[in-house]
Design an enzyme around this catalytic site. Structure first.
Site: not given
Ligand code: URA
Length: 431
Positions: A80-82, A120, A168, A183, A187-188
């Site tokens: 994955d990329k984030h 996204t 946030r 954050s 998730k990742k």
């Molecule tokens: N992307 C995220 O998932 N969280 C953040 O805090 C900033 C960018």
């Protein structure tokens, strides 16, 4: 007994809550024992006083463990990329199907709009019927069948981030290295990845405005992800102007479709290739750049996108005829420059907030996003503009909103004498 007041009081004094307390807090975010007020105070406490490195890791792992952690038994790497967030950043829409077309699997858990940046998930929801919240079984099945699925954190996967992220967004508590690290990585790491690339954005449209802050965030993310067992690198990339000239949910889907179908080249394609090649290399796959470019030329990436959209509830023929399905704003008009010169600076944060004010993002958690609004044809750095020529085109729901956006656009774009030195899209690599 653990209690949100004690945790917030520790933060106020500049002390880390213990790992057990952070675990309790993350579960409390997920199951509602922690109220929105307590979560807002927590986010502000972390923003103002910061956590130690151990505290940041403990918060990340606690948020990862607030739901299920997926594992996969597939015949190719799960990657994955984030991105840390930027204006006009629609790389995920383009890169996920490109990766799937290259034969790897990409379960992408994404976010909604955050602060001045678009999300996204909000972009994908501009596609009629697209559901960002399939159940876990369906999510796994789509990843297996299509190769990619872009979905939301959920009640099962990283639920603590789902809740804290929304809080946030509307409390001015985004720009914290600790909160961004927790954050992104909660998730990742919950997605059970085997490799990850992070796009750490720097510049006026990003949360990190200086190279030093971006480097510190990249190092924090890379160290925390690798320590948690996920091979990860980061690219620090330029956000001194929006990545693409269209900002807004449906408008960015339109632009991404042009790139995916090979009709448009430029920064979005180039950055997607840079990030994808870096990720494939980490996953042990050589020749990534050529494979990624071939996925566009052959139509394979567009086909994967179409399959993902259909599997998640969108129209079957979206890729063939996407403009028919995307909503259009009723008010569309140009913003004329009030002077002449070369574009020397673009304040991406002002532009991003202009899109939020048009209704493309949220001011409070309960706001409904209007998918059709935003900006197109935003001028690029170095462009020559004569008085009266357009700086951008506004897409608005109402005339008075378009008036306010026009003022913001004129304030965001600086005209001067000399064109700025062009900077590369990818500035640094952090491994
Ligand atoms: N992307 C995220 O998932 N969280 C953040 O805090 C900033 C960018």
């Amino acid at each position: 007994m653990t209690d949100a007041r004690a945790i917030n009081a520790a933060l106020r004094k500049g002390e880390d809550p213990s790992p057990a307390e952070l675990n309790w807090f993350a579960h409390g975010l997920a199951d509602g024992r922690v109220s929105a007020a307590q979560a807002g105070a927590f986010a502000m406490g972390v923003c103002l006083r910061g956590l130690s490195e151990q505290g940041r890791v403990a918060l990340t792992l606690a948020m990862r463990d607030s739901g299920h952690v997926l594992d996969w038994d597939l015949d190719a790497p799960v990657v994955d990329k984030h991105s840390t967030g930027g204006v006009g950043d629609c790389v995920s829409l383009v890169l996920a199907p490109m990766l799937a077309a290259c034969g790897v699997y990409n379960p992408m858990i994404s976010g909604r709009g955050l602060g001045h940046t678009g999300g996204t998930l909000d972009k994908l929801e501009a596609i009629p019927g697209y559901s960002v919240a399939p159940d876990e079984t369906r999510f796994r099945q789509i990843v297996q069948d299509v190769g990619c699925a872009i979905v939301s954190a959920s009640a099962n996967i990283a639920p603590a981030d789902k809740r804290l992220y929304a809080i946030r967004d509307v409390t001015g508590t985004v720009e914290s290295l600790d909160l961004i690290t927790a954050s992104v990585l909660s998730k990742k790491l919950a997605a059970g990845l085997q490799s990850l690339v992070l796009d750490v954005k720097v510049g006026s449209g990003a949360f990190m405005k200086t190279a030093d802050d971006a480097r510190a965030l990249a190092k924090s993310l890379v160290a925390t992800a690798n320590a948690a067992g996920c091979p990860t690198t980061a690219l620090i990339t330029d956000m001194s102007q929006p990545l693409v000239p269209s900002l807004g949910n449906a408008l960015e889907v339109d632009l991404s479709m042009q790139v995916l179908t090979g009709k448009l080249e430029g920064p979005l394609l180039e950055l997607s290739v840079d990030l994808g090649a870096e990720l494939l290399k980490t996953a042990g796959i050589q020749g990534g750049e050529a494979k990624l470019r071939a996925s566009i030329a052959s139509g394979a990436a567009a086909e994967r996108f179409g399959k993902m959209v259909y599997a998640l509830g969108g129209p079957l023929s979206f890729v063939e005829d996407w403009r028919r399905f995307l909503p259009e704003a009723p008010v569309i008009r140009e913003v004329a420059a009030s002077g002449s010169g070369v574009v020397t600076a673009i304040d991406g944060e002002i532009l991003g907030l202009a899109v939020v004010d048009l209704g493309g993002g949220r001011r409070v958690e309960t706001d409904q996003v209007n998918p059709s609004v935003g900006l197109t044809e935003v001028v690029r750095l170095g462009a020559k503009v004569a008085r009266g020529q357009p700086l951008a085109v506004i897409h608005a729901a109402r005339e008075e909103q378009a008036d306010a956006a026009a003022e913001a656009i004129r304030a965001a774009i600086t005209l001067g004498d000399a064109a700025p030195q062009p900077v590369p899209l990818t500035l640094e690599r952090v491994a």
